[in-house]
Motif scaffolding. Structure first.
Motif, PDB file in Angstrom:
ATOM      1  N   GLY A  27       6.823  20.635  20.697  1.00  0.00           N
ATOM      2  CA  GLY A  27       6.514  21.066  19.661  1.00  0.00           C
ATOM      3  C   GLY A  27       6.137  19.922  18.971  1.00  0.00           C
ATOM      4  N   ARG A  28       6.385  18.583  19.334  1.00  0.00           N
ATOM      5  CA  ARG A  28       6.990  17.721  18.593  1.00  0.00           C
ATOM      6  C   ARG A  28       5.354  16.694  17.833  1.00  0.00           C
ATOM      7  NH1 ARG A  28      11.642  16.905  22.129  1.00  0.00           N
ATOM      8  NH2 ARG A  28      12.877  17.907  21.261  1.00  0.00           N
ATOM      9  N   ILE A  29       4.564  17.130  18.965  1.00  0.00           N
ATOM     10  CA  ILE A  29       3.038  16.456  18.456  1.00  0.00           C
ATOM     11  C   ILE A  29       2.139  17.452  18.659  1.00  0.00           C
ATOM     12  CG2 ILE A  29       3.834  14.295  18.775  1.00  0.00           C
ATOM     13  CD1 ILE A  29       2.526  14.202  22.068  1.00  0.00           C
ATOM     14  N   SER A  30       1.486  17.844  18.019  1.00  0.00           N
ATOM     15  CA  SER A  30       0.310  18.279  18.303  1.00  0.00           C
ATOM     16  C   SER A  30      -0.608  18.008  19.547  1.00  0.00           C
ATOM     17  CB  SER A  30      -1.265  18.513  16.944  1.00  0.00           C
ATOM     18  OG  SER A  30      -1.560  16.945  16.544  1.00  0.00           O
ATOM     19  N   GLY A  31      -2.021  19.190  19.714  1.00  0.00           N
ATOM     20  CA  GLY A  31      -2.923  18.729  20.955  1.00  0.00           C
ATOM     21  C   GLY A  31      -4.037  17.668  20.506  1.00  0.00           C
ATOM     22  N   ARG A  32      -3.887  18.065  19.100  1.00  0.00           N
ATOM     23  CA  ARG A  32      -4.568  16.798  18.152  1.00  0.00           C
ATOM     24  C   ARG A  32      -4.641  15.777  18.432  1.00  0.00           C
ATOM     25  NH1 ARG A  32      -6.870  18.631  12.766  1.00  0.00           N
ATOM     26  NH2 ARG A  32      -7.665  20.337  13.802  1.00  0.00           N
ATOM     27  N   PHE A  33      -2.927  15.470  18.135  1.00  0.00           N
ATOM     28  CA  PHE A  33      -2.695  14.308  18.532  1.00  0.00           C
ATOM     29  C   PHE A  33      -2.532  14.090  19.917  1.00  0.00           C
ATOM     30  CE2 PHE A  33       1.290  11.595  18.613  1.00  0.00           C
ATOM     31  CZ  PHE A  33       0.530  10.269  17.819  1.00  0.00           C
ATOM     32  N   LEU A  34      -2.924  14.496  20.226  1.00  0.00           N
ATOM     33  CA  LEU A  34      -2.490  14.292  22.171  1.00  0.00           C
ATOM     34  C   LEU A  34      -4.090  14.171  22.949  1.00  0.00           C
ATOM     35  CD1 LEU A  34      -0.676  14.399  24.788  1.00  0.00           C
ATOM     36  CD2 LEU A  34      -1.461  16.615  24.873  1.00  0.00           C
ATOM     37  N   CYS A  35      -5.218  14.579  21.551  1.00  0.00           N
ATOM     38  CA  CYS A  35      -6.370  13.688  21.980  1.00  0.00           C
ATOM     39  C   CYS A  35      -6.326  12.457  21.782  1.00  0.00           C
ATOM     40  CB  CYS A  35      -6.992  14.988  21.437  1.00  0.00           C
ATOM     41  SG  CYS A  35      -7.116  16.532  22.461  1.00  0.00           S
ATOM     42  N   CYS A  36      -6.110  12.480  20.402  1.00  0.00           N
ATOM     43  CA  CYS A  36      -6.279  11.226  20.277  1.00  0.00           C
ATOM     44  C   CYS A  36      -5.121   9.765  20.627  1.00  0.00           C
ATOM     45  CB  CYS A  36      -5.972  11.202  18.348  1.00  0.00           C
ATOM     46  SG  CYS A  36      -6.912  11.861  17.133  1.00  0.00           S
ATOM     47  N   ILE A  37      -4.613  10.368  21.372  1.00  0.00           N
ATOM     48  CA  ILE A  37      -3.899   9.716  22.458  1.00  0.00           C
ATOM     49  C   ILE A  37      -5.262   8.813  23.703  1.00  0.00           C
ATOM     50  CG2 ILE A  37      -2.013   8.607  23.400  1.00  0.00           C
ATOM     51  CD1 ILE A  37      -0.366  10.447  21.886  1.00  0.00           C
ATOM     52  N   GLY A  38      -5.462  10.144  24.461  1.00  0.00           N
ATOM     53  CA  GLY A  38      -6.374   9.691  25.474  1.00  0.00           C
ATOM     54  C   GLY A  38      -7.454   9.229  25.373  1.00  0.00           C
ATOM     55  N   VAL A  39      -8.383   9.678  23.898  1.00  0.00           N
ATOM     56  CA  VAL A  39      -9.593   8.722  23.685  1.00  0.00           C
ATOM     57  C   VAL A  39      -8.504   7.446  23.124  1.00  0.00           C
ATOM     58  CG1 VAL A  39     -10.748   8.494  21.685  1.00  0.00           C
ATOM     59  CG2 VAL A  39     -10.254  10.919  22.462  1.00  0.00           C
ATOM     60  N   THR A  40      -8.024   6.993  22.554  1.00  0.00           N
ATOM     61  CA  THR A  40      -7.553   5.566  22.026  1.00  0.00           C
ATOM     62  C   THR A  40      -7.301   5.057  23.237  1.00  0.00           C
ATOM     63  OG1 THR A  40      -6.769   5.962  19.983  1.00  0.00           O
ATOM     64  CG2 THR A  40      -5.973   4.096  20.611  1.00  0.00           C
ATOM     65  N   LEU A  41      -6.297   4.999  24.274  1.00  0.00           N
ATOM     66  CA  LEU A  41      -6.643   4.535  25.413  1.00  0.00           C
ATOM     67  C   LEU A  41      -7.802   4.333  26.489  1.00  0.00           C
ATOM     68  CD1 LEU A  41      -2.792   6.875  26.858  1.00  0.00           C
ATOM     69  CD2 LEU A  41      -3.581   4.386  25.899  1.00  0.00           C
ATOM     70  N   SER A  42      -8.727   5.713  26.132  1.00  0.00           N
ATOM     71  CA  SER A  42      -9.877   5.557  26.712  1.00  0.00           C
ATOM     72  C   SER A  42     -10.312   4.160  26.312  1.00  0.00           C
ATOM     73  CB  SER A  42     -10.301   6.811  27.045  1.00  0.00           C
ATOM     74  OG  SER A  42      -9.530   7.292  27.880  1.00  0.00           O
ATOM     75  N   ALA A  43     -10.869   3.997  25.879  1.00  0.00           N
ATOM     76  CA  ALA A  43     -11.311   3.027  24.633  1.00  0.00           C
ATOM     77  C   ALA A  43     -10.840   1.651  25.293  1.00  0.00           C
ATOM     78  CB  ALA A  43     -11.834   3.589  23.191  1.00  0.00           C
ATOM     79  N   ALA A  44      -9.238   2.108  24.720  1.00  0.00           N
ATOM     80  CA  ALA A  44      -8.680   0.854  24.953  1.00  0.00           C
ATOM     81  C   ALA A  44      -8.933   0.296  26.070  1.00  0.00           C
ATOM     82  CB  ALA A  44      -6.963   0.295  24.736  1.00  0.00           C
ATOM     83  N   LEU A  45      -9.001   1.025  27.206  1.00  0.00           N
ATOM     84  CA  LEU A  45      -9.438   0.828  28.366  1.00  0.00           C
ATOM     85  C   LEU A  45     -11.169   0.083  29.276  1.00  0.00           C
ATOM     86  CD1 LEU A  45      -9.043   0.099  31.735  1.00  0.00           C
ATOM     87  CD2 LEU A  45      -9.136   3.024  31.778  1.00  0.00           C
ATOM     88  N   VAL A  46     -11.718   0.839  28.480  1.00  0.00           N
ATOM     89  CA  VAL A  46     -13.088   0.255  28.524  1.00  0.00           C
ATOM     90  C   VAL A  46     -13.716  -0.946  27.563  1.00  0.00           C
ATOM     91  CG1 VAL A  46     -15.570   0.635  27.640  1.00  0.00           C
ATOM     92  CG2 VAL A  46     -13.819   2.553  28.245  1.00  0.00           C
ATOM     93  N   ILE A  47     -12.346  -1.081  26.970  1.00  0.00           N
ATOM     94  CA  ILE A  47     -12.554  -3.224  26.157  1.00  0.00           C
ATOM     95  C   ILE A  47     -12.327  -3.937  26.857  1.00  0.00           C
ATOM     96  CG2 ILE A  47     -12.243  -3.779  23.601  1.00  0.00           C
ATOM     97  CD1 ILE A  47     -12.367  -1.244  22.402  1.00  0.00           C
TER      98      ILE A  47
END
Length: 392
Positions: free
Chosen positions: A219-239
């Motif tokens: 419960g230290r991080i929210s599901g929304r924050f978890l999704c943001c991490i996933g999107v950011t890492l995916s975008a970083a990989l593509v770039i």
């Protein structure tokens, strides 16, 4: 510790020292055989009944299949390759059996962890002192290989070493692990080994994913924050892929020779030739032209007998597909069952190790390295609620 345990640790320390050509009996291998004999003698003296471990019954069955398949092919086409590769598999069996004998002793895994870290310190010292060996490509580019005979060999052994260290340190949450992780990363960069670098990166990525997931469950991080991490890492990989993607007609001989250009070389193979070109580059051409051997096995060795495979007259550089093509579907199934029985109870902290190892194993044939078998057996040894000390 017993003589067997001490000798096994000596074998682990000596294994990275390649004083003789690869493929034969090294100093470390000789020490392992002495450790194996000492364990047999100890069992005889103590009059212990049962020689084989029930945990490895499927692996023993696989070894029987190896002997039968290679033996039959040797009768049809007498060639020493079949005998030599059978001996390699017997070596793996000896390694696993001796490890189980030693691993039941108090503090063995702690001492094993210390020896593995000592290996990394020594390899770093060899580099700093300028005593390491250099491998030269045919166009005069070079790669570092330390005390080994091949840069890929060095990178692979150091990669397996850090995986074994991770298995132990993750249980006790040792922060010092990351110091040794960085040492291995530095040395892998010197070898310019792309597949191993991928595995090394995946280990940290997998560990990070587990850490983030636990923070989410707590419960230290929210599901929304978890999704943001996933999107950011995916975008970083593509770039990142877009930035390093090689131009048409890329040839590494015209570029600065480093880990980045070697990654670009692999991407060029994939983009210009597709999956088929990548398969051929890893020696998998035989699978494309002789798929029937995936059913009953071609035997391991004497690859000149496949005339349609004209690019590489050598083994398939993929652990899974090399085993499958060489020994067929039933022995491969036995191996996978043994693997599953060893890994099914592994704690979540171990999964980054096996994901990284699996990814690396798809492009490299690595079952002749003893540390490979130590990792596969490690989870079964540690996760068992009680260690089966006797035999079956």
């Amino acid at each position: 510790m017993s003589v067997t345990a001490i000798l096994f640790l000596a074998f682990v320390f000596l294994k990275p020292w390649y004083l003789l050509p690869s493929g034969g009996l090294g100093v470390g291998d000789a020490v392992l055989l002495v450790a194996f004999v000492s364990a047999l003698v100890r069992r005889f003296v103590k009059k212990q009944h049962g020689l084989l471990y029930k945990e490895d019954c499927f692996f023993y069955a696989f070894l029987v299949c190896v002997v039968l398949v290679n033996g039959l092919n040797y009768v049809l086409d007498p060639h020493n390759d079949f005998i030599r590769n059978t001996a390699y598999w017997m070596y793996g069996g000896i390694l696993i059996w001796t490890l189980r004998e030693a691993a039941g002793e108090k503090d063995f895994l702690l001492n094993l962890n210390r020896v593995l870290k000592l290996i990394l310190v020594v390899q770093l010292a060899v580099y700093v002192l300028g005593a390491g060996r250099i491998y030269y490509e045919y166009w005069d580019a070079n790669r570092y290989m330390g005390t080994f005979n091949n840069p890929n060999q060095m990178a692979y052994v150091l990669f397996l070493t850090i995986l074994l260290i991770y298995c132990y340190d993750s249980e006790y949450h040792k922060r010092s692990f990351w110091l040794f992780y960085m040492i291995v990363g530095f040395l892998i960069l010197l070898t310019k080994s792309t597949g191993i670098f991928l595995g090394w990166t995946l280990l940290a990525a997998g560990s990070g994913c587990i850490c983030i997931y636990r923070q989410y469950k707590a419960g230290r991080i929210s599901g929304r924050f978890l999704c943001c991490i996933g999107v950011t890492l995916s975008a970083a990989l593509v770039i990142g892929l877009w930035l390093i993607w090689p131009e048409q007609g890329f040839t590494i001989q015209d570029k600065e020779y480093n880990i980045l250009t070697r990654i670009q070389e692999k991407l060029a193979l994939l983009s210009q030739g597709g999956i088929r070109k990548l398969i051929v580059d890893r020696g998998g051409e035989k699978i494309l032209y002789y798929p029937e051997y995936l059913l009953y096995g071609a035997g391991e060795g004497f690859f000149e007998r496949f005339p349609l495979a004209v690019v590489w007259k050598s083994e398939i550089h993929s652990t899974l597909f090399s085993i499958w093509f060489s020994y067929g579907i039933i022995p491969t199934a036995l191996m996978l069952v043994w693997l599953w029985r060893n890994l099914k109870g592994a704690p979540a902290d171990y999964w980054p190790v096996y994901i990284a190892l699996l990814a690396e194993s798809m492009t490299v044939i690595n079952y002749r390295q003893p540390f490979f078998w130590m990792i596969l057996a490690y989870a079964g040894i540690k996760s068992a609620s009680h260690y089966y000390r006797g035999g079956s």
